[in-house]
Design an enzyme around this catalytic site. Structure first.
Site, short mmCIF file in Angstrom:
data_model
loop_
_atom_site.label_atom_id
_atom_site.label_comp_id
_atom_site.label_asym_id
_atom_site.label_seq_id
_atom_site.Cartn_x
_atom_site.Cartn_y
_atom_site.Cartn_z
N ASP A 199 0.85 -1.19 0.00
CA ASP A 199 0.00 0.00 0.00
C ASP A 199 0.88 1.24 0.00
O ASP A 199 0.73 2.14 0.82
CB ASP A 199 -0.91 -0.02 1.23
CG ASP A 199 -2.05 0.98 1.14
OD1 ASP A 199 -2.47 1.31 0.02
OD2 ASP A 199 -2.54 1.44 2.20
N ASN A 204 1.79 6.94 3.23
CA ASN A 204 2.59 5.98 3.97
C ASN A 204 4.09 6.21 3.81
O ASN A 204 4.90 5.32 4.05
CB ASN A 204 2.24 4.55 3.54
CG ASN A 204 0.92 4.09 4.12
OD1 ASN A 204 0.51 4.57 5.18
ND2 ASN A 204 0.25 3.17 3.44
N ASP A 220 3.69 1.89 8.05
CA ASP A 220 2.45 1.13 7.87
C ASP A 220 2.57 -0.02 6.86
O ASP A 220 2.18 0.10 5.70
CB ASP A 220 1.30 2.05 7.46
CG ASP A 220 -0.05 1.35 7.59
OD1 ASP A 220 -0.09 0.18 8.05
OD2 ASP A 220 -1.06 1.96 7.21
#
Length: 329
Positions: A199, A204, A220
């Site tokens: 992701d 992030n 993350d």
């Protein structure tokens, strides 16, 4: 714990959970932006700032969470800049009253700038180093990207919810079926499957400045997964076709300083974009019973949103028919 939400996770339970591992907050809990989990920043009596993350119940198994943590530490050993969960008494995953959680040191930084080619070049090197370290083995508990299966499963989830107005349903599901068909037509399997962040978007990545230099740090890894390398790259592309080509050129050239990139994966960019689009609609649908979702995603239950999604699917179908982004002439 049988519930899927955080209905019992109040402030007292959060503080008791943190203190159960020998960390004693002195400040209040500052909620950070996270809908999938519950994440809070605080200052402890050791004068350090921490972030605690409570995993959504019944989403991951212990094995999947620990595989995420092990992956983070493996990357750290290969000099990949990232934030890893803190180890206390040999453990990174803790449990209190049915809620599983982990702890991180709090790190600061600026939001990553998608239109900054210098930052994209740095990120390209970072991802090349990450993928080089990731290519020797696969996750055994975590999933592997399967575009066909995910599109079909997400379609079934969307069909089961009652958000799409009746006058749009025929058009919506007709376009969704066509989007799925076109996506699968272009979703070739000519790529090596490796471990991924999964992701990798601007939210992030933190851009840090220190000691007269700047660099990026990844956060993350909650959605780490097996899949093609391009999955960790394509979300950084934005703007028109020429802008995306320039961004891709910068990132791939920097990436290949550390790891060879398979240019055939460029044909997966639009299929992966379609995957994300459909999975996002299904994700909110599945989470609607969590009170945080109707409160923060109220637009999801409006006619306007579904009208916009029909237009977005038509645009994505057209994008799938355009020439693949490529660095070759």
């Amino acid at each position: 714990m049988s519930n899927f939400d955080f209905s019992n996770l109040g402030p007292d339970l959060i503080l008791d959970a943190i203190e159960s591992i020998g960390i004693y907050p002195e400040s209040g809990l500052l909620a950070l932006n996270s809908y999938e989990n519950r994440v809070y920043q605080f200052k402890a009596d050791d004068n350090l700032r921490y972030v605690v993350k409570f995993y959504r119940p019944n989403r991951w198994t212990d094995e999947q969470i620990l595989e995420e943590h092990t992956y983070s530490y493996d990357l750290l050993e290969h000099d990949v800049p990232l934030v890893v969960p803190i180890t206390i008494n040999g453990k990174t995953l803790f449990e209190f009253n049915g809620y599983r959680f982990c702890l991180y040191k709090s790190v600061g930084g600026r939001m990553f700038e998608l239109d900054n080619l210098d930052q994209l070049e740095w990120l390209g090197r970072l991802l090349g180093k990450l993928h080089k370290a990731s290519s020797s083995s696969l996750f055994t508990s975590r999933a592997t990207i399967n575009i066909e299966q995910e599109l079909l499963e997400s379609t079934e989830v969307i069909k089961q919810v009652n958000f799409i107005p009746s006058y749009l349903q025929n058009t919506f599901f007709s376009d969704l079926a066509l989007l799925t068909e076109r996506t699968l037509k272009h979703a070739n399997t000519n790529y090596q499957t490796i471990k991924l962040h999964g992701d990798c978007h601007a939210g992030n990545i933190l851009w840090q400045s220190h000691d007269a230099k700047s660099d990026a740090i990844l956060v993350d890894f909650d959605d780490c997964i097996n899949g093609p390398a391009i999955q960790d790259i394509w979300m950084m592309l934005n703007g028109d076709r020429q802008e995306k080509l320039m961004q891709l050129d910068v990132m791939i050239n920097a990436y290949e300083e550390f790891h060879k990139f398979n240019h055939a994966e460029f044909s997966l960019i639009e299929p992966l974009r379609a995957r994300r689009m459909v999975n996002y609609m299904a994700w909110i649908s599945k989470r609607w019973s969590d009170p945080a979702f109707p409160r923060n995603f109220s637009w999801f239950a409006t006619d306007k949103y579904w009208e916009q999604q029909i237009l977005a699917m038509k645009e994505q179908i057209a994008a799938l028919n355009e020439p693949t982004l490529t660095l070759f002439p």
